[in-house]
Scaffold this active site. Structure first.
Site, PDB file in Angstrom:
ATOM      1  N   ASN A  43       0.912  -1.263  -0.254  1.00  0.00           N
ATOM      2  CA  ASN A  43       0.045   0.139   0.092  1.00  0.00           C
ATOM      3  C   ASN A  43       1.006   1.198   0.026  1.00  0.00           C
ATOM      4  O   ASN A  43       2.172   1.253   0.554  1.00  0.00           O
ATOM      5  CB  ASN A  43      -1.018   0.040   1.189  1.00  0.00           C
ATOM      6  N   ILE A  44       0.416   2.194  -0.717  1.00  0.00           N
ATOM      7  CA  ILE A  44       0.882   3.674  -0.711  1.00  0.00           C
ATOM      8  C   ILE A  44       0.113   4.590  -0.517  1.00  0.00           C
ATOM      9  O   ILE A  44      -0.829   4.679  -1.246  1.00  0.00           O
ATOM     10  CB  ILE A  44       1.591   3.749  -2.041  1.00  0.00           C
ATOM     11  N   GLU A  45       0.454   5.394   0.665  1.00  0.00           N
ATOM     12  CA  GLU A  45      -0.674   6.450   1.029  1.00  0.00           C
ATOM     13  C   GLU A  45       0.220   7.723   0.904  1.00  0.00           C
ATOM     14  O   GLU A  45       1.394   7.749   0.975  1.00  0.00           O
ATOM     15  CB  GLU A  45      -0.843   6.212   2.312  1.00  0.00           C
ATOM     16  N   GLU A  56      -3.172  -4.711  -2.897  1.00  0.00           N
ATOM     17  CA  GLU A  56      -3.857  -5.531  -3.937  1.00  0.00           C
ATOM     18  C   GLU A  56      -4.089  -4.924  -5.245  1.00  0.00           C
ATOM     19  O   GLU A  56      -3.541  -5.365  -6.229  1.00  0.00           O
ATOM     20  CB  GLU A  56      -5.217  -5.833  -3.430  1.00  0.00           C
ATOM     21  N   CYS A  87     -10.512  -3.978   0.893  1.00  0.00           N
ATOM     22  CA  CYS A  87     -11.539  -3.271   0.888  1.00  0.00           C
ATOM     23  C   CYS A  87     -12.310  -3.390  -0.309  1.00  0.00           C
ATOM     24  O   CYS A  87     -12.166  -4.212  -1.105  1.00  0.00           O
ATOM     25  CB  CYS A  87     -10.743  -1.663   0.839  1.00  0.00           C
ATOM     26  N   CYS A  90     -10.760  -2.798  -3.941  1.00  0.00           N
ATOM     27  CA  CYS A  90      -9.810  -3.892  -4.356  1.00  0.00           C
ATOM     28  C   CYS A  90     -10.650  -5.108  -4.685  1.00  0.00           C
ATOM     29  O   CYS A  90     -10.412  -5.806  -5.593  1.00  0.00           O
ATOM     30  CB  CYS A  90      -8.992  -4.136  -3.045  1.00  0.00           C
TER      31      CYS A  90
END
Length: 138
Positions: A43-45, A56, A87, A90
């Protein structure tokens, strides 16, 4: 190690690369294509959290960018008390590229794992055939 264990191990390695300076909630994913290749994602926030991207989708989009379209299984892991759950966004993306026989391994860092099929994760998903075919019914 089994294929399932290898895929989960790849997801855990991908998790270590997550960029999560705000939530500190790192997730890793690994997908296997029907041709046998494995693609990973984390994940990249960013500060504008709504445009961040889940592990994903990163893995799936990497594979698509490499020309892959047919996936056989997915593993996703996070530091959760029970097996992590993808989520809704995804799940919708997964339903586009995984057929109903594909295994989804949901796991956590404690090795708790739940294996599900995409139609269990997202029953009654919106599919390409649900789109209007471009003809006007007038």
């Amino acid at each position: 190690m089994t294929n399932k264990e290898n895929l989960i191990a790849e997801a855990k390695k991908a998790r270590e690369k997550a960029y999560t300076p705000y939530s500190k909630f790192s997730v890793g994913a690994a997908i296997k294509t029907k041709s046998g290749k494995v693609y990973t994602g984390c994940n990249i926030e960013i500060a504008a959290l709504s445009v961040s991207c889940c592990a994903e989708r990163v893995a799936i989009f990497r594979a698509i960018a490499d020309g892959e379209r047919d996936f056989s299984e997915l593993a996703v892991t996070g530091d959760t008390s029970k097996p992590i759950s993808p989520c809704g966004s995804c799940r919708q993306v997964m339903s586009e590229f995984f057929d109903t026989s594909a295994n989804m391994y949901l796991t956590n860092l404690n090795h708790d794992t739940k294996t599900m099929k995409i139609n269990e994760l997202l029953p009654f998903s919106f599919q390409p055939e649900d789109l209007v075919n471009g003809e006007n019914d007038e």
